[in-house]
Design a protein around this motif. Structure first.
Motif, short mmCIF file in Angstrom:
data_model
loop_
_atom_site.label_atom_id
_atom_site.label_comp_id
_atom_site.label_asym_id
_atom_site.label_seq_id
_atom_site.Cartn_x
_atom_site.Cartn_y
_atom_site.Cartn_z
N PHE A 192 0.84 -0.97 -0.28
CA PHE A 192 0.24 0.13 0.72
C PHE A 192 0.40 1.25 0.72
O PHE A 192 0.23 2.61 -0.04
CB PHE A 192 -0.92 -0.71 1.50
N GLY A 193 2.10 0.68 0.12
CA GLY A 193 3.36 2.18 -0.03
C GLY A 193 3.04 3.24 1.14
O GLY A 193 2.88 4.26 1.17
N LEU A 194 2.69 2.35 2.12
CA LEU A 194 2.68 3.58 3.37
C LEU A 194 4.05 3.79 4.41
O LEU A 194 4.70 2.65 4.26
CB LEU A 194 1.98 2.42 4.67
N GLN A 195 4.51 4.63 4.28
CA GLN A 195 5.70 5.54 5.53
C GLN A 195 5.90 4.61 6.71
O GLN A 195 4.67 3.80 7.08
CB GLN A 195 5.11 6.54 5.29
N GLN A 196 6.76 4.57 6.98
CA GLN A 196 7.46 3.38 7.92
C GLN A 196 6.43 3.35 9.31
O GLN A 196 6.13 2.54 9.71
CB GLN A 196 8.63 3.90 8.15
N GLN A 197 6.66 4.77 9.65
CA GLN A 197 6.03 4.95 10.85
C GLN A 197 4.37 4.81 10.43
O GLN A 197 3.86 4.30 11.73
CB GLN A 197 5.80 6.79 11.14
N ASP A 198 3.47 4.87 9.61
CA ASP A 198 2.15 4.72 9.39
C ASP A 198 1.97 3.40 9.50
O ASP A 198 1.36 2.80 10.94
CB ASP A 198 2.32 5.16 8.15
N ALA A 199 3.32 2.53 8.56
CA ALA A 199 2.97 1.15 8.60
C ALA A 199 2.61 0.22 10.11
O ALA A 199 2.47 -0.78 10.48
CB ALA A 199 3.65 0.93 7.36
N GLU A 200 3.36 0.81 10.92
CA GLU A 200 4.04 0.26 12.35
C GLU A 200 2.37 0.52 12.79
O GLU A 200 2.33 -0.12 14.02
CB GLU A 200 5.48 0.92 12.69
N ASN A 201 2.37 2.46 12.76
CA ASN A 201 1.16 2.44 13.85
C ASN A 201 -0.41 1.46 13.55
O ASN A 201 -1.03 0.57 14.44
CB ASN A 201 0.36 3.29 13.46
N VAL A 202 -0.38 1.11 11.94
CA VAL A 202 -1.31 0.40 12.10
C VAL A 202 -0.95 -0.74 12.11
O VAL A 202 -2.58 -1.59 12.92
CB VAL A 202 -1.52 0.22 10.26
N ALA A 203 0.27 -1.51 11.74
CA ALA A 203 0.51 -2.56 12.42
C ALA A 203 0.14 -3.26 13.78
O ALA A 203 -0.75 -4.26 13.88
CB ALA A 203 1.69 -3.17 11.86
N ARG A 204 0.11 -1.99 14.57
CA ARG A 204 -0.15 -1.98 15.59
C ARG A 204 -1.55 -2.22 16.49
O ARG A 204 -1.91 -2.97 17.65
CB ARG A 204 0.92 -0.81 16.66
N LEU A 205 -2.05 -1.58 15.89
CA LEU A 205 -3.80 -1.94 15.81
C LEU A 205 -3.93 -2.34 15.55
O LEU A 205 -5.39 -2.67 15.50
CB LEU A 205 -3.92 -0.10 14.65
N SER A 206 -3.85 -3.81 14.86
CA SER A 206 -4.48 -4.52 13.76
C SER A 206 -4.63 -6.37 14.25
O SER A 206 -4.99 -6.59 13.94
CB SER A 206 -3.54 -4.87 12.19
N ASN A 207 -3.53 -6.36 15.91
CA ASN A 207 -3.59 -7.69 16.54
C ASN A 207 -3.16 -9.08 15.79
O ASN A 207 -3.62 -10.02 15.70
CB ASN A 207 -5.18 -7.42 17.07
N GLY A 208 -2.59 -8.47 14.73
CA GLY A 208 -1.97 -9.84 14.27
C GLY A 208 -2.98 -10.41 12.77
O GLY A 208 -2.43 -11.02 12.61
N SER A 209 -3.79 -9.37 12.59
CA SER A 209 -4.20 -9.54 11.35
C SER A 209 -4.43 -8.59 10.37
O SER A 209 -4.52 -7.62 10.44
CB SER A 209 -6.13 -9.54 11.97
#
Ligand code: ZN
Length: 374
Positions: free
Chosen positions: A222-239
């Motif tokens: 999705f071409g997310l920036q590193q920091q944004d991608a990390e934030n989304v990943a943390r909210l995603s609960n492994g899904s």
């Protein structure tokens, strides 16, 4: 769908590759795990590897006749069973009634949940099942000779949705498996599957995705920036499904963020006229979004309260939200946090009860004037 396309899940990939290499492919496996961890794409990549006639060390070749057919999921020895909804005629349906939708849906994005598949079938509120009639289809397909003398693979997505008549026929097949046939059952609720079926399958638990795999995939897909991608990943609960939803939700989130910031500023400055306009804007959003907005406010209040404790690892906010919090957080403290949360849940209850939304939100903004000064 190749192994290389699978997000994370190294352990499962290695296990599958080894099984094929050592020629000990179990005839029935049950892939269990929560939604969005990649069970279905894993099963398809595994099926592709099994059928590939020119396998590499770690993945299918991508060029052999089998792989070419797998590119469009039209390999004659690859069969799918999945929950479907009845069409207007009301007659029983089978998976193949939706096969072209199914194929293009997976090819567009193999990470999805049942609700997304229901949407795709245009049946958000309907009950999706694997109907009794499906069992004849399964038996018929498996009685066909495999096209190139290789394996036949039957992928059953969500067997917990299977009608008991169909489940019993499946059980018979599992008890006396046809030669060179591989069943891959993919379940999110194995406790709902017949015990007798469970005992005939080899179970493999597919774990939640680790944050770094999700982060990486969000950046590359999705071409997310590193920091944004990390934030989304943390909210995603492994899904990964959840991660994608978070990205799609972010448009509403932006609006909610602006509304939240505006309200806090206006209340703090006691700008009653503007507060009235603000409540009218929220009132025009519709009930579902009002409820989502109130949930968003609760999250922001909670995050801002925690922000004061300087525990970075406990905070789940986007960069924009974090920026705002660096100034706003001191206004949410132990004296008013419970009061604000109570007002928010009261507003939620009133939205549920169909109270006039202009009143609910104006009233809430007035109370914030008092609460923010505490
Ligand atoms: Zn191949």
């Amino acid at each position: 769908m190749f192994f290389k396309d699978i997000i994370g899940q190294e352990e499962a990939k290695q296990k599958f590759i080894l099984e094929v290499k050592e020629g000990r492919i179990p005839h029935a496996q049950l892939l269990c795990g929560p939604e969005g961890v990649g069970k279905l794409p894993l099963a398809i990549a595994y099926a592709r590897y099994i059928c590939c006639t020119d396998k590499g060390e770690n993945d299918a070749c991508g060029k052999c006749p089998s792989c070419i057919k797998f590119n469009k999921l039209v390999h004659p020895d690859l069969h799918f069973v999945y929950p479907v909804v009845k069409k207007k005629s009301g007659k029983d349906v089978v998976s193949d009634d939706y096969i072209s939708e199914w194929r293009s849906f997976i090819l567009a994005n193999p990470y999805f949940g049942l609700s997304h598949w229901l949407n795709e079938m245009g049946a958000e509120n309907a009950q999706a099942l694997i109907y009794a009639k499906e069992s004849d289809e399964i038996v018929r397909k498996l009685s066909l000779k495999s096209s190139e003398g290789g394996y036949k693979v039957m992928i059953i997505w969500l067997p917990e949705k299977m009608h008991v008549v169909c489940a019993n026929k499946l059980l018979k097949l599992l008890e006396e498996p046809p030669e060179k046939t591989v069943f891959l059952l993919i379940s999110e609720a194995p406790e709902l599957i017949l015990q007798t079926i469970l005992s005939r399958t080899q179970r493999l638990n597919i774990r939640k995705l680790d944050e770094s795999s999700i982060t990486e995939a969000l950046q590359s897909k999705f071409g997310l920036q590193q920091q944004d991608a990390e934030n989304v990943a943390r909210l995603s609960n492994g899904s990964f499904v959840k991660a994608m939803e978070t990205i799609h939700l972010s448009e509403d989130n932006k609006l909610f963020f602006e509304l939240f910031v505006n309200l806090m500023r206006l209340s703090y400055q006691r700008k009653l006229r503007e507060m009235k306009l603000w409540s009218e804007q929220v009132a025009a959003m519709g009930r579902e979004r009002q409820k989502n907005f109130l949930e968003y406010c609760q999250r922001m209040i909670r995050e801002n309260f925690i922000y004061n404790f300087r525990q970075r690892d406990l905070i789940y906010m986007s960069n924009e939200e974090m920026n705002f919090s660096s100034r706003f957080a001191p206004f949410v403290n132990e004296r008013n946090v419970m009061g604000i949360m109570n007002e928010l849940s009261e507003a939620q209850a009133h939205v549920e009860q169909n109270v006039n939304p202009k009143m609910i939100f104006f009233d809430f903004s007035l109370k914030m004037i008092v609460l923010l000064k505490q």
